[in-house]
Motif scaffolding. Structure first.
Motif, PDB file in Angstrom:
ATOM      1  N   TYR A   1      93.378 174.423  62.654  1.00 30.10           N
ATOM      2  CA  TYR A   1      93.704 173.007  62.605  1.00 30.10           C
ATOM      3  C   TYR A   1      92.981 172.258  63.722  1.00 30.10           C
ATOM      4  O   TYR A   1      92.823 172.781  64.831  1.00 30.10           O
ATOM      5  CB  TYR A   1      95.216 172.787  62.757  1.00 30.10           C
ATOM      6  CG  TYR A   1      96.013 173.311  61.591  1.00 30.10           C
ATOM      7  CD1 TYR A   1      96.200 172.557  60.438  1.00 30.10           C
ATOM      8  CD2 TYR A   1      96.554 174.589  61.625  1.00 30.10           C
ATOM      9  CE1 TYR A   1      96.917 173.048  59.359  1.00 30.10           C
ATOM     10  CE2 TYR A   1      97.272 175.100  60.547  1.00 30.10           C
ATOM     11  CZ  TYR A   1      97.458 174.321  59.421  1.00 30.10           C
ATOM     12  OH  TYR A   1      98.151 174.818  58.349  1.00 30.10           O
TER      13      TYR A   1
ATOM     14  N   ILE B   1      96.733 162.383  61.626  1.00 30.49           N
ATOM     15  CA  ILE B   1      95.660 162.968  60.821  1.00 30.49           C
ATOM     16  C   ILE B   1      95.304 164.342  61.363  1.00 30.49           C
ATOM     17  O   ILE B   1      95.335 164.579  62.576  1.00 30.49           O
ATOM     18  CB  ILE B   1      94.416 162.043  60.807  1.00 30.49           C
ATOM     19  CG1 ILE B   1      93.368 162.567  59.817  1.00 30.49           C
ATOM     20  CG2 ILE B   1      93.827 161.877  62.208  1.00 30.49           C
ATOM     21  CD1 ILE B   1      92.250 161.582  59.532  1.00 30.49           C
TER      22      ILE B   1
ATOM     23  N   HIS C   1      89.964 170.745  54.480  1.00 32.90           N
ATOM     24  CA  HIS C   1      90.866 169.712  53.977  1.00 32.90           C
ATOM     25  C   HIS C   1      91.249 168.765  55.109  1.00 32.90           C
ATOM     26  O   HIS C   1      91.504 169.196  56.225  1.00 32.90           O
ATOM     27  CB  HIS C   1      92.121 170.438  53.454  1.00 32.90           C
ATOM     28  CG  HIS C   1      93.037 169.613  52.633  1.00 32.90           C
ATOM     29  ND1 HIS C   1      94.334 169.357  53.003  1.00 32.90           N
ATOM     30  CD2 HIS C   1      92.855 168.992  51.448  1.00 32.90           C
ATOM     31  CE1 HIS C   1      94.921 168.626  52.071  1.00 32.90           C
ATOM     32  NE2 HIS C   1      94.046 168.382  51.116  1.00 32.90           N
TER      33      HIS C   1
ATOM     34  N   LYS D   1      94.009 165.582  55.935  1.00 33.16           N
ATOM     35  CA  LYS D   1      95.241 165.001  55.399  1.00 33.16           C
ATOM     36  C   LYS D   1      95.872 164.077  56.427  1.00 33.16           C
ATOM     37  O   LYS D   1      95.743 164.292  57.634  1.00 33.16           O
ATOM     38  CB  LYS D   1      96.224 166.109  55.007  1.00 33.16           C
ATOM     39  CG  LYS D   1      97.403 165.615  54.171  1.00 33.16           C
ATOM     40  CD  LYS D   1      98.214 166.781  53.623  1.00 33.16           C
ATOM     41  CE  LYS D   1      99.338 166.277  52.714  1.00 33.16           C
ATOM     42  NZ  LYS D   1     100.144 167.390  52.155  1.00 33.16           N
TER      43      LYS D   1
ATOM     44  N   ASP E   1      99.529 162.442  57.642  1.00 34.41           N
ATOM     45  CA  ASP E   1     100.984 162.513  57.585  1.00 34.41           C
ATOM     46  C   ASP E   1     101.521 161.089  57.455  1.00 34.41           C
ATOM     47  O   ASP E   1     101.415 160.294  58.387  1.00 34.41           O
ATOM     48  CB  ASP E   1     101.510 163.186  58.858  1.00 34.41           C
ATOM     49  CG  ASP E   1     103.017 163.374  58.855  1.00 34.41           C
ATOM     50  OD1 ASP E   1     103.734 162.463  58.404  1.00 34.41           O
ATOM     51  OD2 ASP E   1     103.482 164.421  59.340  1.00 34.41           O
ATOM     52  N   ARG E   2     102.077 160.756  56.294  1.00 32.50           N
ATOM     53  CA  ARG E   2     102.520 159.380  56.048  1.00 32.50           C
ATOM     54  C   ARG E   2     103.598 158.934  57.034  1.00 32.50           C
ATOM     55  O   ARG E   2     103.602 157.798  57.498  1.00 32.50           O
ATOM     56  CB  ARG E   2     103.076 159.257  54.624  1.00 32.50           C
ATOM     57  CG  ARG E   2     102.174 158.747  53.496  1.00 32.50           C
ATOM     58  CD  ARG E   2     100.760 159.065  53.585  1.00 32.50           C
ATOM     59  NE  ARG E   2     100.012 158.436  52.484  1.00 32.50           N
ATOM     60  CZ  ARG E   2      98.836 158.843  52.093  1.00 32.50           C
ATOM     61  NH1 ARG E   2      98.271 159.876  52.668  1.00 32.50           N
ATOM     62  NH2 ARG E   2      98.187 158.209  51.137  1.00 32.50           N
TER      63      ARG E   2
ATOM     64  N   ILE F   1      92.622 158.003  52.604  1.00 29.76           N
ATOM     65  CA  ILE F   1      92.777 159.402  52.219  1.00 29.76           C
ATOM     66  C   ILE F   1      93.944 159.520  51.234  1.00 29.76           C
ATOM     67  O   ILE F   1      95.030 159.004  51.501  1.00 29.76           O
ATOM     68  CB  ILE F   1      93.017 160.278  53.465  1.00 29.76           C
ATOM     69  CG1 ILE F   1      91.789 160.237  54.378  1.00 29.76           C
ATOM     70  CG2 ILE F   1      93.327 161.718  53.069  1.00 29.76           C
ATOM     71  CD1 ILE F   1      91.970 160.954  55.698  1.00 29.76           C
TER      72      ILE F   1
ATOM     73  N   ARG G   1      97.205 160.863  49.093  1.00 31.51           N
ATOM     74  CA  ARG G   1      98.429 161.501  49.587  1.00 31.51           C
ATOM     75  C   ARG G   1      98.274 163.019  49.668  1.00 31.51           C
ATOM     76  O   ARG G   1      98.813 163.658  50.577  1.00 31.51           O
ATOM     77  CB  ARG G   1      99.603 161.127  48.683  1.00 31.51           C
ATOM     78  CG  ARG G   1     100.952 161.667  49.151  1.00 31.51           C
ATOM     79  CD  ARG G   1     102.083 161.147  48.295  1.00 31.51           C
ATOM     80  NE  ARG G   1     102.235 159.705  48.471  1.00 31.51           N
ATOM     81  CZ  ARG G   1     102.963 159.147  49.433  1.00 31.51           C
ATOM     82  NH1 ARG G   1     103.588 159.919  50.322  1.00 31.51           N
ATOM     83  NH2 ARG G   1     103.056 157.842  49.519  1.00 31.51           N
ATOM     84  N   SER G   2      97.552 163.587  48.709  1.00 34.72           N
ATOM     85  CA  SER G   2      97.356 165.041  48.699  1.00 34.72           C
ATOM     86  C   SER G   2      96.263 165.495  49.661  1.00 34.72           C
ATOM     87  O   SER G   2      96.017 166.695  49.816  1.00 34.72           O
ATOM     88  CB  SER G   2      97.005 165.508  47.287  1.00 34.72           C
ATOM     89  OG  SER G   2      95.814 164.878  46.832  1.00 34.72           O
ATOM     90  N   GLY G   3      95.587 164.543  50.321  1.00 32.37           N
ATOM     91  CA  GLY G   3      94.512 164.868  51.231  1.00 32.37           C
ATOM     92  C   GLY G   3      93.153 164.823  50.551  1.00 32.37           C
ATOM     93  O   GLY G   3      93.032 164.509  49.363  1.00 32.37           O
ATOM     94  N   ARG G   4      92.130 165.140  51.335  1.00 33.90           N
ATOM     95  CA  ARG G   4      90.762 165.134  50.819  1.00 33.90           C
ATOM     96  C   ARG G   4      90.087 166.458  51.158  1.00 33.90           C
ATOM     97  O   ARG G   4      89.979 166.830  52.329  1.00 33.90           O
ATOM     98  CB  ARG G   4      89.962 163.986  51.426  1.00 33.90           C
ATOM     99  CG  ARG G   4      88.567 163.816  50.814  1.00 33.90           C
ATOM    100  CD  ARG G   4      87.715 162.894  51.650  1.00 33.90           C
ATOM    101  NE  ARG G   4      86.458 162.533  51.018  1.00 33.90           N
ATOM    102  CZ  ARG G   4      85.392 163.341  50.920  1.00 33.90           C
ATOM    103  NH1 ARG G   4      85.456 164.584  51.386  1.00 33.90           N
ATOM    104  NH2 ARG G   4      84.275 162.922  50.334  1.00 33.90           N
TER     105      ARG G   4
END
Length: 251
Positions: free
Chosen positions: A32, A42, A60, A62, A64-65, A82, A84-87
């Motif tokens: 990470y 992010i 990936h 992503k 965090d909302r 980006i 919701r499921s990420g990129r």
């Protein structure tokens, strides 16, 4: 004891940190990358083979909302596109099984005396422990240079781009190893923005006369012929540009 996390800061030869401090972590079968903060919205992840990704690695990004909403509630500016499921992205394959996945870039404007107060990261520096190492990129850049940190994920053994030069220049951080047997290396560079430009859209205008300087971090995927990797760019812009962007984003 094997290190599981590396913290990286950028400075002008001494404290404080200029721009975000970044954390690079090995956790189970993954790696990470995210800003080291009480609230981090992010993160970039490199997943090794596991029950969710049985066919190999997956890179990936992503957001965090909830964290993003908490940051916005603190009157900080944050906007992104980006999903919701990420990129997901493929990375740049440098050699068989070795992929450059990300570049953190600190622009030289952060070190300029007129902008250092705005660039300084508030708060105490994080502690270093048995499982955590730290590094500071503190060389003074020339005008229009950038300090880059390139992250490479590889199978079987650590992979160092420009192997002789990185060893000679003491430019290596890591490696980290995860439980899937994958390795992550980080290599620091000084690059001219004339020959290695920041991707379009990730470098905002500098403050004009009478405007208030403000640090900002932007991110985005970019392709250069070798494949697609993700950029994070630490820079200086103006409070006025941020407020205009906030209005455009409806925030």
């Amino acid at each position: 004891m094997e290190k599981k996390e590396i913290l990286v800061a950028f400075s002008a030869g001494g404290p404080p940190a200029l721009g975000n401090i970044w954390g690079i972590t090995a956790k189970k079968t993954d790696f990470y990358l995210e800003p080291h903060a009480d609230i981090a919205a992010i993160h970039l992840s490199a997943h090794g083979p596991n029950s969710r990704h049985p066919n190999g690695h997956r890179f990936h990004v992503k957001v965090d909302r909830r964290a993003a909403a908490a940051i916005a509630a603190q009157v900080h500016f944050i906007t992104h596109s980006i999903p919701r499921s990420g990129r997901a992205f493929d990375g740049q394959e440098l050699a068989s099984g070795a992929f450059r996945v990300a570049r953190i870039r600190w622009l030289w404007d952060l070190q300029r005396p007129r902008f250092r107060h705005a660039a300084a990261l508030p708060g105490a520096l994080p502690d270093i422990s048995d499982n955590r190492s730290g590094a500071r990129l503190s060389h003074l850049l020339e005008p229009n240079e950038a300090a880059d940190l390139d992250l490479v994920v590889s199978d079987d053994k650590p992979y160092w781009p420009h192997e002789r030069n990185s060893l000679r220049d003491n430019a290596r951080l890591g490696p980290l190893r995860n439980e899937a047997g994958m390795w992550l290396t980080a290599t620091s560079y000084r690059r001219s923005q004339m020959t290695h430009p920041t991707p379009e859209g990730l470098k905002l205008p500098l403050p004009q006369h009478g405007e208030e300087p403000n640090r900002i971090m932007g991110g985005g995927a970019a392709e250069d012929g070798a494949g697609e990797m993700y950029w994070f760019v630490e820079a200086i812009t103006s409070r006025q540009v941020i407020e205009a962007s906030r209005s455009d984003a409806g925030g």
